[in-house]
Design an enzyme around this catalytic site. Structure first.
Site, PDB file in Angstrom:
ATOM      1  N   TYR A  13       0.807  -1.221   0.000  1.00 37.06           N
ATOM      2  CA  TYR A  13       0.000   0.000   0.000  1.00 37.06           C
ATOM      3  C   TYR A  13       0.842   1.274   0.000  1.00 37.06           C
ATOM      4  O   TYR A  13       0.368   2.324  -0.421  1.00 37.06           O
ATOM      5  CB  TYR A  13      -0.945   0.004   1.206  1.00 37.06           C
ATOM      6  N   THR A 131      15.678   1.756  13.082  1.00 36.75           N
ATOM      7  CA  THR A 131      16.593   2.178  12.003  1.00 36.75           C
ATOM      8  C   THR A 131      18.029   1.784  12.373  1.00 36.75           C
ATOM      9  O   THR A 131      18.792   1.292  11.529  1.00 36.75           O
ATOM     10  CB  THR A 131      16.489   3.706  11.791  1.00 36.75           C
ATOM     11  N   VAL A 166       0.671   8.740   4.733  1.00 33.48           N
ATOM     12  CA  VAL A 166      -0.445   9.026   3.815  1.00 33.48           C
ATOM     13  C   VAL A 166      -1.714   8.297   4.237  1.00 33.48           C
ATOM     14  O   VAL A 166      -1.671   7.209   4.797  1.00 33.48           O
ATOM     15  CB  VAL A 166      -0.084   8.620   2.370  1.00 33.48           C
ATOM     16  N   LYS A 217       6.209   9.431  13.995  1.00 36.96           N
ATOM     17  CA  LYS A 217       5.161   8.663  13.314  1.00 36.96           C
ATOM     18  C   LYS A 217       4.244   7.954  14.324  1.00 36.96           C
ATOM     19  O   LYS A 217       3.015   7.980  14.212  1.00 36.96           O
ATOM     20  CB  LYS A 217       5.823   7.642  12.381  1.00 36.96           C
ATOM     21  N   CYS A 271      -2.887   0.545  10.990  1.00 34.16           N
ATOM     22  CA  CYS A 271      -1.938   1.563  11.471  1.00 34.16           C
ATOM     23  C   CYS A 271      -2.304   2.038  12.868  1.00 34.16           C
ATOM     24  O   CYS A 271      -1.574   1.812  13.826  1.00 34.16           O
ATOM     25  CB  CYS A 271      -1.948   2.755  10.520  1.00 34.16           C
ATOM     26  N   PHE A 336     -13.238  -0.984   7.002  1.00 35.54           N
ATOM     27  CA  PHE A 336     -12.682  -0.469   8.259  1.00 35.54           C
ATOM     28  C   PHE A 336     -12.929   1.015   8.460  1.00 35.54           C
ATOM     29  O   PHE A 336     -12.825   1.537   9.567  1.00 35.54           O
ATOM     30  CB  PHE A 336     -11.208  -0.867   8.430  1.00 35.54           C
TER      31      PHE A 336
HETATM   32  N1  SAJ Z   1     -12.190   6.644  13.129  1.00 29.63           N
HETATM   33  C1  SAJ Z   1     -13.195   6.892  14.055  1.00 29.63           C
HETATM   34  N2  SAJ Z   1     -13.542   8.181  14.324  1.00 29.63           N
HETATM   35  C2  SAJ Z   1     -12.928   9.237  13.712  1.00 29.63           C
HETATM   36  C3  SAJ Z   1     -11.884   8.991  12.793  1.00 29.63           C
HETATM   37  C4  SAJ Z   1     -11.534   7.668  12.515  1.00 29.63           C
HETATM   38  O1  SAJ Z   1     -13.785   5.965  14.615  1.00 29.63           O
HETATM   39  O2  SAJ Z   1     -13.315  10.384  14.004  1.00 29.63           O
HETATM   40  C5  SAJ Z   1     -11.797   5.246  12.832  1.00 29.63           C
HETATM   41  C6  SAJ Z   1     -11.999   4.856  11.349  1.00 29.63           C
HETATM   42  O3  SAJ Z   1     -13.321   4.464  11.094  1.00 29.63           O
HETATM   43  C7  SAJ Z   1     -10.999   3.721  11.229  1.00 29.63           C
HETATM   44  C8  SAJ Z   1      -9.859   4.139  12.163  1.00 29.63           C
HETATM   45  O4  SAJ Z   1     -10.401   5.122  13.030  1.00 29.63           O
HETATM   46  O5  SAJ Z   1     -11.555   2.515  11.684  1.00 29.63           O
HETATM   47  C9  SAJ Z   1      -8.632   4.694  11.473  1.00 29.63           C
HETATM   48  O6  SAJ Z   1      -9.001   5.528  10.379  1.00 29.63           O
HETATM   49  P1  SAJ Z   1      -8.255   6.895  10.036  1.00 29.63           P
HETATM   50  O7  SAJ Z   1      -8.914   7.493   8.852  1.00 29.63           O
HETATM   51  O8  SAJ Z   1      -8.175   7.739  11.244  1.00 29.63           O
HETATM   52  O9  SAJ Z   1      -6.749   6.485   9.731  1.00 29.63           O
HETATM   53  P2  SAJ Z   1      -6.033   5.391   8.766  1.00 29.63           P
HETATM   54  O10 SAJ Z   1      -5.712   4.185   9.582  1.00 29.63           O
HETATM   55  O11 SAJ Z   1      -6.745   5.179   7.496  1.00 29.63           O
HETATM   56  O12 SAJ Z   1      -4.660   6.195   8.416  1.00 29.63           O
HETATM   57  C10 SAJ Z   1      -3.841   6.678   9.491  1.00 29.63           C
HETATM   58  C11 SAJ Z   1      -3.506   8.157   9.209  1.00 29.63           C
HETATM   59  N3  SAJ Z   1      -2.919   8.746  10.404  1.00 29.63           N
HETATM   60  C12 SAJ Z   1      -3.398   9.899  10.954  1.00 29.63           C
HETATM   61  O13 SAJ Z   1      -4.373  10.478  10.502  1.00 29.63           O
HETATM   62  C13 SAJ Z   1      -2.670  10.435  12.132  1.00 29.63           C
HETATM   63  C14 SAJ Z   1      -2.559   8.251   8.032  1.00 29.63           C
HETATM   64  O14 SAJ Z   1      -2.131   9.596   7.828  1.00 29.63           O
HETATM   65  C15 SAJ Z   1      -1.321   7.352   8.263  1.00 29.63           C
HETATM   66  O15 SAJ Z   1      -0.405   7.408   7.183  1.00 29.63           O
HETATM   67  C16 SAJ Z   1      -1.841   5.926   8.388  1.00 29.63           C
HETATM   68  O16 SAJ Z   1      -2.681   5.869   9.572  1.00 29.63           O
HETATM   69  C17 SAJ Z   1      -0.634   5.001   8.520  1.00 29.63           C
HETATM   70  O17 SAJ Z   1      -0.264   4.368   7.511  1.00 29.63           O
HETATM   71  O18 SAJ Z   1      -0.006   4.953   9.584  1.00 29.63           O
END
Ligand code: SAJ
Length: 425
Positions: A13, A131, A166, A217, A271, A336
């Site tokens: 990804y 690292t 991202v 991170k 993540c 998810f």
């Molecule tokens: N979620 C909630 N309530 C919210 C926001 C999200 O319940 O208000 C849930 C979502 O439904 C999901 C989970 O949290 O199940 C995670 O979703 P997300 O959109 O918050 O994040 P990811 O896992 O798709 O991506 C995150 C991002 N990190 C941050 O926003 C700090 C992304 O920028 C990172 O690159 C990614 O993790 C990663 O690869 O680490």
């Protein structure tokens, strides 16, 4: 510093979009992955994962001859390691340790083609110290070369950490636009890594050391996890106090310095539900809030399931003699998070599975997939249309706030028995 050939190890990804974006800037890119199927697919100009716009970028990169995939590393000027770092559950103590075995095998395999002047960047989200560990594995494999941990700025090889950050669903845009944190093992390592990322990154490349970059991170994702846990905890409290949590949060967020996130069915993906454990594992005594947030978010799907059970009990009371198999439960969404097809570590998927295990007929409505995953392919689960579920289901569980559900929220509001985990109504 001249980086004409760039190798990306791990074409998932993060690695595949990164490789394709370098190739789009007319760099020769060698993508390496142990998965032969992924390699063959990419070499046909196709992709093995789902991410908007990625297919177009990969197709162009391969057909124009800038990107090629292979299963074995080849010489390059810079190597970017983007392999998974899952966690291992410790059966005895309940701790979650990072599994660095993919980084180890990637290091050992790329070490054979390293030459003086090369740069190696770890992109995988990693616990603090990974690292330096990677540098040690490389040094052990190549005693003929010198590395920053022993030779500092005079080393043959430069090593840095530059975590990916991202958002799935927006990867191609965010890769280019987001700022990057670059943590070299020495200042020269940082400068070399910055020169590579500046090939395509329009955001700022901010320099620090490797340990701080690793922690940055983990901190970003833990911060989001803690914020979501606060919202999820509020949702449980509000249910007990008979308060609409979504109205409450909207009201509180009118305060200029309050910005509460949204409660949901739990925290999924690979993540946010994983990375905070790397901090907890490094500092178990100190990371109290971070651990509790993980526990609150992991507990949320069980709480949603309790709400579904309560609806089933109510149904039984209104229909004496009915069995579980007589009840049809619709699960709206199993991804998810909203508007993606990714089912990995999805709390909604786990809830749908648990409802099926209760013996009900389960109707899954998931507009982003074409077939049910194996886990749900039991006799009592079907993938149906929104309209079919709305007419047939006795109980509706809204588990993901996909756009098509928002557009049809009025129809859900008409139903008598609804568990709304995401504030659709
Ligand atoms: N979620 C909630 N309530 C919210 C926001 C999200 O319940 O208000 C849930 C979502 O439904 C999901 C989970 O949290 O199940 C995670 O979703 P997300 O959109 O918050 O994040 P990811 O896992 O798709 O991506 C995150 C991002 N990190 C941050 O926003 C700090 C992304 O920028 C990172 O690159 C990614 O993790 C990663 O690869 O680490």
């Amino acid at each position: 510093m001249n980086f004409e050939t760039i190798s990306v190890i791990g074409l998932g990804y993060i690695g595949l979009p990164t490789a394709a974006v370098f190739a789009s800037r007319k760099k020769k890119v060698i993508g390496v992955d142990v998965n032969q199927h992924a390699v063959d697919t990419i070499n046909k100009g196709e992709i093995h994962i789902v991410e908007p716009e990625l297919d177009i970028v990969v197709h162009a990169a391969v057909t124009e001859g800038y990107l090629r995939a292979t299963t074995k590393p080849e010489p390059a000027d810079a190597f970017l390691v983007a392999v998974p770092t899952p966690f291992i559950h410790d059966a005895t103590g309940g701790t979650h340790k990072a599994d660095l075995s993919y980084i180890k095998s990637a290091s050992e395999s790329l070490a054979s083609v390293l030459k003086k002047g090369d740069l190696v960047v770890l992109e995988s989200t990693s616990p603090v110290g990974a690292t330096e560990q990677m540098a040690q594995w490389l040094a052990q494999a190549r005693p003929d070369l010198t590395f920053p941990q022993t030779h500092g700025e005079a080393s043959d090889i430069r090593i840095a950490h530059c975590p990916e950050r991202v958002l799935p669903g927006h990867v191609v845009r965010e890769l280019v636009e987001n700022d990057r944190v670059i943590g070299g093992m020495t200042p020269k390592c940082s400068e070399a890594a910055k020169a590579v990322y500046k090939i395509f990154v329009q955001g700022e490349c901010v320099i620090t050391n490797a340990r701080t970059a690793e922690m940055a991170k983990l901190t970003e994702n833990s911060s989001r996890d803690v914020s979501i846990a606060f919202a999820n905890e509020l949702s449980v409290i509000c249910a007990k106090l008979d308060i609409n949590v979504w109205e409450l949060i909207a009201l509180a967020n009118r305060h200029p310095r309050v910005n509460i996130l949204q409660p949901g069915a739990g925290v999924g993906g690979h993540c946010i539900a994983v990375d905070p454990w790397f901090i907890v594992d490094s500092c178990p005594e100190e990371a109290r809030l971070i651990r509790t947030a993980r526990e609150v978010n992991d507990g949320k799907p069980l709480w949603v399931l309790e709400q579904v059970r309560a609806k089933l009990e109510a149904y039984h009371q209104g229909h004496p003699g009915a069995t579980r198999a007589d009840i049809t439960v619709a699960c709206l969404g199993i991804a998810f998070k909203p508007d993606i097809d990714d089912l990995r570590e999805s709390p909604a998927l786990g809830i749908a599975e648990a409802v099926a295990e209760l013996g009900c007929q389960v109707q899954v409505v998931e507009p982003n997939i074409e077939a049910l995953p194996k886990r749900l392919q039991g006799g009592n689960v079907a993938l149906v249309s929104f309209d079919e579920a709305l007419t047939q289901a006795d109980v509706i569980c809204v588990l993901v706030k996909h756009k098509p559900f928002i557009e049809q929220a009025d129809a859900v509001r008409q139903k008598a028995s609804v568990v709304d985990a995401v504030g659709l109504l």
